[in-house]
Design a protein around this motif. Structure first.
Motif, PDB file in Angstrom:
ATOM      1  N   THR A 142      -5.077  -5.519 -12.435  1.00 55.17           N
ATOM      2  CA  THR A 142      -6.402  -5.529 -11.796  1.00 55.17           C
ATOM      3  C   THR A 142      -6.975  -6.938 -11.817  1.00 55.17           C
ATOM      4  N   LEU A 143      -7.472  -7.372 -10.665  1.00 56.61           N
ATOM      5  CA  LEU A 143      -8.119  -8.679 -10.520  1.00 56.61           C
ATOM      6  C   LEU A 143      -9.571  -8.458 -10.113  1.00 56.61           C
ATOM      7  N   ASP A 144     -10.509  -8.977 -10.946  1.00 57.52           N
ATOM      8  CA  ASP A 144     -11.944  -8.807 -10.693  1.00 57.52           C
ATOM      9  C   ASP A 144     -12.606 -10.180 -10.624  1.00 57.52           C
ATOM     10  N   ALA A 156      -6.663  -3.882  -7.221  1.00 59.29           N
ATOM     11  CA  ALA A 156      -5.782  -3.302  -8.233  1.00 59.29           C
ATOM     12  C   ALA A 156      -4.450  -2.915  -7.601  1.00 59.29           C
ATOM     13  N   TYR A 157      -3.373  -3.264  -8.297  1.00 54.40           N
ATOM     14  CA  TYR A 157      -2.024  -2.894  -7.868  1.00 54.40           C
ATOM     15  C   TYR A 157      -1.386  -2.028  -8.949  1.00 54.40           C
ATOM     16  N   VAL A 189       4.854   8.193  -6.420  1.00 56.37           N
ATOM     17  CA  VAL A 189       4.380   7.130  -5.529  1.00 56.37           C
ATOM     18  C   VAL A 189       4.657   5.799  -6.236  1.00 56.37           C
ATOM     19  N   ARG A 190       5.604   5.037  -5.719  1.00 55.44           N
ATOM     20  CA  ARG A 190       6.077   3.851  -6.425  1.00 55.44           C
ATOM     21  C   ARG A 190       5.063   2.708  -6.393  1.00 55.44           C
ATOM     22  N   HIS A 191       4.450   2.435  -5.247  1.00 52.60           N
ATOM     23  CA  HIS A 191       3.530   1.310  -5.108  1.00 52.60           C
ATOM     24  C   HIS A 191       2.181   1.800  -4.582  1.00 52.60           C
ATOM     25  N   GLN A 192       1.114   1.207  -5.123  1.00 50.80           N
ATOM     26  CA  GLN A 192      -0.238   1.585  -4.683  1.00 50.80           C
ATOM     27  C   GLN A 192      -1.159   0.372  -4.803  1.00 50.80           C
ATOM     28  N   LEU A 193      -1.927   0.135  -3.765  1.00 49.36           N
ATOM     29  CA  LEU A 193      -2.845  -1.005  -3.722  1.00 49.36           C
ATOM     30  C   LEU A 193      -4.238  -0.494  -3.377  1.00 49.36           C
ATOM     31  N   GLN A 194      -5.228  -0.851  -4.213  1.00 46.67           N
ATOM     32  CA  GLN A 194      -6.600  -0.358  -4.001  1.00 46.67           C
ATOM     33  C   GLN A 194      -7.579  -1.527  -3.998  1.00 46.67           C
TER      34      GLN A 194
END
Length: 257
Positions: A142-144, A156-157, A189-194
């Motif tokens: 996570t980058l904030d 967030a990845y 679910v292998r990859h998720q980007l939010q």
């Protein structure tokens, strides 16, 4: 029997039963049975978590790792299936066939499931067990960035992996369905980007001042897919057999390419 569609439409003919020449036992009329394993237990899970957070100038970075070992997971088996296959399909990599070849209806490919039963007086005797396992691993980055007290921006990845042990009675099968196989979980679910963007509304919005407005964006990779045959191939009474992919070289050798 083969339907006479025009006669069925105008109501002059309606079949009352199977044709006399139909394959005997093609429809399994014996009652199914469900039983519980005497050692049935509730599912258990062992989980571990490790998190690390740092801040550089206006950026906050978090790494969160989670590992889960799931024991005593539910599964089923058929106690009334023959102990050994009657034969194998050499043209499909030795796929087991639990009924004799003569029990396959050549016109449709349907099988006679009663011939795969230890006791033909019963259909499938499904026993519910708790001897399966699964594992899951997840890493969240996570980058904030600091965009002000009244605003929010976060990226967030998530990298995850889930593997389940299943029998052919609970998922798909190619070999003996009583054997346990490890494969990707159904919801792996292998990859998720939010992406999260938002903040509180300013004075220019009048009565809405102090109200928060947030937008969420989510992108993720697809779920695992297993191609299945739309009928029962191995004669165990379930239409959940995996497709056999023929090698191109073998097809050319037989002249079917």
């Amino acid at each position: 029997p083969s339907p006479d569609w025009p006669a069925l439409v105008d109501g002059t003919e309606s079949p009352a039963g199977c044709a006399s020449g139909a394959q005997p036992g093609a429809a399994e009329l014996s009652p199914p049975v469900s039983v519980l394993d005497p050692e049935l237990r509730l599912p258990r899970s062992w989980r571990g978590n490790l998190a690390w957070t740092t801040r550089r100038r206006r950026f906050s970075f978090t790494a969160d790792a989670v590992v889960s070992l799931n024991r005593d997971q539910p599964g089923t088996t058929d106690l009334n299936l023959l102990a050994r296959p009657s034969t194998t399909l050499s043209g499909e990599g030795g796929r087991p066939l639990f009924v004799p070849s003569s029990a396959v209806v050549t016109a449709t490919g349907a099988v006679v499931p009663t011939l795969a039963r230890r006791d033909p007086a019963f259909g499938a005797v499904t026993q519910v067990r708790s001897d399966l396992r699964s594992t899951s691993r997840q890493l969240v980055l996570t980058l904030d960035p600091d965009v002000g007290a009244d605003r929010t921006l976060s990226l967030a990845y998530t990298l995850s992996r889930t593997r389940d042990a299943q029998r052919g009675f609970d998922g798909s099968t190619f070999e003996d369905p009583r054997g346990r196989e490890w494969a990707r979980g159904d919801f792996d679910v292998r990859h998720q980007l939010q992406l999260t963007v938002g903040g509180r509304l300013g004075a220019g919005f009048g009565g809405l001042r102090g109200t928060g407005l947030y937008l969420f964006g989510l992108a993720r990779s697809g779920l695992p897919y297993t191609p299945l045959v739309g009928s029962d191939v191995n004669g165990d009474g379930r239409a959940n057999d995996r497709v056999f992919v023929f090698a191109p070289a073998a097809l050319r050798a037989t002249g079917n390419a």
